[in-house]
Design a protein around this motif. Structure first.
Motif, mmCIF file in Angstrom:
data_model
loop_
_atom_site.group_PDB
_atom_site.id
_atom_site.type_symbol
_atom_site.label_atom_id
_atom_site.label_comp_id
_atom_site.label_asym_id
_atom_site.label_seq_id
_atom_site.Cartn_x
_atom_site.Cartn_y
_atom_site.Cartn_z
ATOM 1 N N ASP A 78 51.473 40.258 48.865
ATOM 2 C CA ASP A 78 50.110 41.163 49.596
ATOM 3 C C ASP A 78 48.904 40.360 49.237
ATOM 4 O OD1 ASP A 78 51.877 43.076 50.468
ATOM 5 O OD2 ASP A 78 50.959 44.472 48.828
ATOM 6 N N ILE A 79 48.752 39.892 48.008
ATOM 7 C CA ILE A 79 47.600 39.226 47.707
ATOM 8 C C ILE A 79 47.311 37.959 48.512
ATOM 9 C CG2 ILE A 79 46.280 37.877 45.907
ATOM 10 C CD1 ILE A 79 47.403 40.042 43.930
ATOM 11 N N GLN A 80 48.400 37.167 48.663
ATOM 12 C CA GLN A 80 48.296 36.054 49.509
ATOM 13 C C GLN A 80 48.039 36.203 51.040
ATOM 14 O OE1 GLN A 80 50.947 32.664 48.760
ATOM 15 N NE2 GLN A 80 51.980 33.945 46.887
ATOM 16 N N HIS A 81 48.614 37.466 51.532
ATOM 17 C CA HIS A 81 48.014 37.731 52.761
ATOM 18 C C HIS A 81 46.663 38.215 52.959
ATOM 19 C CE1 HIS A 81 51.659 37.669 55.321
ATOM 20 N NE2 HIS A 81 52.300 37.602 54.072
ATOM 21 N N ILE A 103 53.534 27.105 44.426
ATOM 22 C CA ILE A 103 52.298 26.131 44.447
ATOM 23 C C ILE A 103 51.510 26.727 45.955
ATOM 24 C CG2 ILE A 103 51.504 24.169 44.774
ATOM 25 C CD1 ILE A 103 54.254 23.077 43.442
ATOM 26 N N ILE A 104 50.276 27.350 45.664
ATOM 27 C CA ILE A 104 49.733 27.747 46.669
ATOM 28 C C ILE A 104 48.656 26.625 47.047
ATOM 29 C CG2 ILE A 104 48.454 29.543 47.672
ATOM 30 C CD1 ILE A 104 49.762 31.288 45.546
ATOM 31 N N VAL A 105 48.669 25.961 48.209
ATOM 32 C CA VAL A 105 47.722 24.986 48.671
ATOM 33 C C VAL A 105 46.385 25.763 49.241
ATOM 34 C CG1 VAL A 105 47.041 23.041 49.915
ATOM 35 C CG2 VAL A 105 49.336 23.130 49.155
ATOM 36 N N VAL A 106 45.083 25.533 48.560
ATOM 37 C CA VAL A 106 44.038 26.293 48.857
ATOM 38 C C VAL A 106 42.968 25.314 49.511
ATOM 39 C CG1 VAL A 106 44.150 28.547 47.544
ATOM 40 C CG2 VAL A 106 43.266 26.130 46.364
ATOM 41 N N ILE A 113 38.549 31.210 46.721
ATOM 42 C CA ILE A 113 39.625 30.654 46.000
ATOM 43 C C ILE A 113 39.499 31.203 44.490
ATOM 44 C CG2 ILE A 113 40.385 28.483 44.957
ATOM 45 C CD1 ILE A 113 39.319 26.932 47.400
ATOM 46 N N ARG A 114 38.618 31.232 43.873
ATOM 47 C CA ARG A 114 38.199 31.899 42.522
ATOM 48 C C ARG A 114 38.585 33.419 42.467
ATOM 49 N NH1 ARG A 114 33.956 30.096 41.161
ATOM 50 N NH2 ARG A 114 32.763 31.304 42.535
ATOM 51 N N LYS A 115 38.520 34.295 43.542
ATOM 52 C CA LYS A 115 39.027 35.506 43.324
ATOM 53 C C LYS A 115 40.554 35.624 43.562
ATOM 54 C CE LYS A 115 35.237 37.531 45.948
ATOM 55 N NZ LYS A 115 34.800 37.587 47.443
ATOM 56 N N LEU A 116 40.887 34.408 44.458
ATOM 57 C CA LEU A 116 42.451 34.688 44.663
ATOM 58 C C LEU A 116 43.221 34.313 43.058
ATOM 59 C CD1 LEU A 116 44.914 34.497 46.049
ATOM 60 C CD2 LEU A 116 44.520 32.146 46.854
ATOM 61 N N VAL A 117 42.736 33.005 42.574
ATOM 62 C CA VAL A 117 43.143 32.792 41.126
ATOM 63 C C VAL A 117 43.091 33.814 40.044
ATOM 64 C CG1 VAL A 117 43.209 30.891 39.089
ATOM 65 C CG2 VAL A 117 42.522 30.498 41.478
ATOM 66 N N ASP A 118 41.884 34.385 39.945
ATOM 67 C CA ASP A 118 41.586 35.406 38.961
ATOM 68 C C ASP A 118 42.537 36.653 39.325
ATOM 69 O OD1 ASP A 118 39.640 33.871 38.080
ATOM 70 O OD2 ASP A 118 37.909 35.228 38.768
ATOM 71 N N ARG A 119 42.936 37.108 40.365
ATOM 72 C CA ARG A 119 43.724 38.221 40.793
ATOM 73 C C ARG A 119 44.968 37.749 40.476
ATOM 74 N NH1 ARG A 119 43.398 41.092 46.265
ATOM 75 N NH2 ARG A 119 44.684 42.333 45.359
ATOM 76 N N ILE A 120 45.672 36.433 40.904
ATOM 77 C CA ILE A 120 46.930 36.183 40.441
ATOM 78 C C ILE A 120 47.192 36.149 38.797
ATOM 79 C CG2 ILE A 120 48.451 34.615 40.793
ATOM 80 C CD1 ILE A 120 47.646 34.018 43.570
#
Ligand code: NI
Length: 134
Positions: A78-81, A103-106, A113-120
């Motif tokens: 969900d988060i990745q979508h 491995i998620i290429v950003v 990107i920061r929001k994504l890393v922090d959430r995960i």
């Protein structure tokens, strides 16, 4: 400088504690507390580095997690979508019976990107979420 000290207790999986103790012996640490303080400083320094990233960035997030933690795989998806704007590709590796590496290429705005890393990184079952930028 303040010398106030707080005492906290924490719960750890036994295998993590065993691994910590092995490293402590190998590195001749004075105590567990000393090692955990160092680890915390590293965690905070990494957070600070991430929070200071600006502009457009290209990189990868390496996520090590336990796939059998309830709801985790669905939530990760969900988060990745939700952050698909900054995700160029993702690769999944089944490491062993319990662990997965994604491995998620950003590529895109540092804030996103920061929001994504922090959430995960904050999710239960995620052991590591490391951002590398190039
Ligand atoms: Ni897997």
């Amino acid at each position: 400088m303040s010398s106030r000290i707080a005492r906290i207790s924490l719960t750890l999986p036994c295998e993590l504690l065993d691994e910590l103790d092995r490293v402590l012996r190998a590195q001749r640490y004075a105590s567990r507390s000393e090692a955990i303080r160092d680890a915390l400083r590293d965690f905070l320094a990494n957070y600070k580095w991430r929070s200071e990233l600006k502009g457009e960035q290209l990189g990868a997030i390496m996520v090590l997690y336990e796939h059998d933690v309830r709801g985790l795989v669905d939530e990760l998806m969900d988060i990745q979508h939700q952050h698909s704007k900054v995700i160029s590709a993702a690769q999944h590796l089944h490491v062993d019976a319990k662990n997965c590496l994604e491995i998620i290429v950003v590529k895109g705005a540092a804030d996103e990107i920061r929001k994504l890393v922090d959430r995960i990184g904050a999710m239960r079952g995620v052991k590591q979420a490391k951002l590398v930028v190039v």
